[in-house]
Design an enzyme around this catalytic site. Structure first.
Site, PDB file in Angstrom:
ATOM      1  N   TYR A 175       0.833  -1.206   0.000  1.00 52.82           N
ATOM      2  CA  TYR A 175       0.000   0.000   0.000  1.00 52.82           C
ATOM      3  C   TYR A 175       0.868   1.257   0.000  1.00 52.82           C
ATOM      4  CZ  TYR A 175      -3.374   3.501   1.576  1.00 52.82           C
ATOM      5  OH  TYR A 175      -4.143   4.636   1.694  1.00 52.82           O
TER       6      TYR A 175
ATOM      7  N   TRP B 137      -5.571   0.790  10.100  1.00 53.28           N
ATOM      8  CA  TRP B 137      -5.731   0.859   8.644  1.00 53.28           C
ATOM      9  C   TRP B 137      -5.525  -0.518   8.031  1.00 53.28           C
ATOM     10  CZ3 TRP B 137      -8.328   3.354   5.401  1.00 53.28           C
ATOM     11  CH2 TRP B 137      -8.010   3.378   4.047  1.00 53.28           C
TER      12      TRP B 137
ATOM     13  N   GLU C 235     -11.808   5.731   4.794  1.00 59.16           N
ATOM     14  CA  GLU C 235     -11.218   6.519   5.881  1.00 59.16           C
ATOM     15  C   GLU C 235     -12.219   6.663   7.027  1.00 59.16           C
ATOM     16  OE1 GLU C 235      -8.150   7.290   6.285  1.00 59.16           O
ATOM     17  OE2 GLU C 235      -7.317   7.173   4.271  1.00 59.16           O
TER      18      GLU C 235
END
Length: 195
Positions: free
Chosen positions: A29, A59, A51
């Site tokens: 990522y 995350w 988000e």
């Protein structure tokens, strides 16, 4: 006083932001997506939605569940998600492949509806990018990276005024980092300045 740490050199000899070197998923990522501009309404709605779902979670959890999020939210097609009703909410709340939080699920639908409504005023992508700040100095240590900015606060207010939910200034700053409105790769990270 601890002000954080600098880039970490991985087993591959490449310096990365510390979080971006902590797992294979994060490496991928960090190296290919974080801080890279996305294009189109669906891509921006996806990042905004994820988000919001991430708030209070890691995350990594969101990245691992992202394929299922994309399935259940129809590739983040705003028209499709905007049409979701109570049965869809029930279906989503029963799906163990995503984060099952009623407020966040409802916010995702609300935000799809707000995205559709924004089209006659330039659209979601244009609104978000209108808050791009002037580039600042590269953060050297993790402690140099802010969690909000005047621009993320202004973006949050503008989105709320347009009917969006779960778009606080910290969440919007994370969005700004993720899609390249700000470059918070640390000085010395191989991705700094590449997006």
């Amino acid at each position: 006083m601890d002000t954080g740490i600098g880039p970490v050199v991985g087993d591959d000899g490449i310096p990365r932001c510390p979080w971006g070197a902590s797992s294979d998923v994060y490496v991928a990522y960090h190296d290919t997506e974080w801080g890279v501009r996305v294009a189109g309404e669906a891509a921006h709605l996806e990042r905004l939605t994820l988000e919001a779902f991430q708030s209070g979670l890691s995350w990594l959890t969101i990245l691992n569940k992202r394929p299922r999020f994309r399935e259940v939210f129809a590739g983040f097609d705003a028209d499709t998600v905007a049409a979701y009703g109570p049965r869809d909410v029930e279906r989503l709340m029963a799906d163990t492949g995503i984060v099952r939080n009623l407020r966040k699920v409802e916010a995702a639908i609300t935000n799809a509806r707000a995205t559709v409504a924004l089209r006659d005023r330039g659209g979601l992508e244009d609104l978000i990018w209108s808050f791009r700040p002037e580039p600042g100095p590269a953060p050297v240590l993790t402690g140099d990276v802010p969690t909000t900015s005047p621009e993320s606060l202004a973006l949050s207010k503008a989105l709320k005024k347009a009917g969006f939910a779960h778009v606080g200034p910290t969440t919007m700053y994370a969005l700004m980092e993720a899609i390249g409105l700000v470059d918070d790769h640390l000085a010395g990270c191989h991705r700094r300045g590449t997006a």
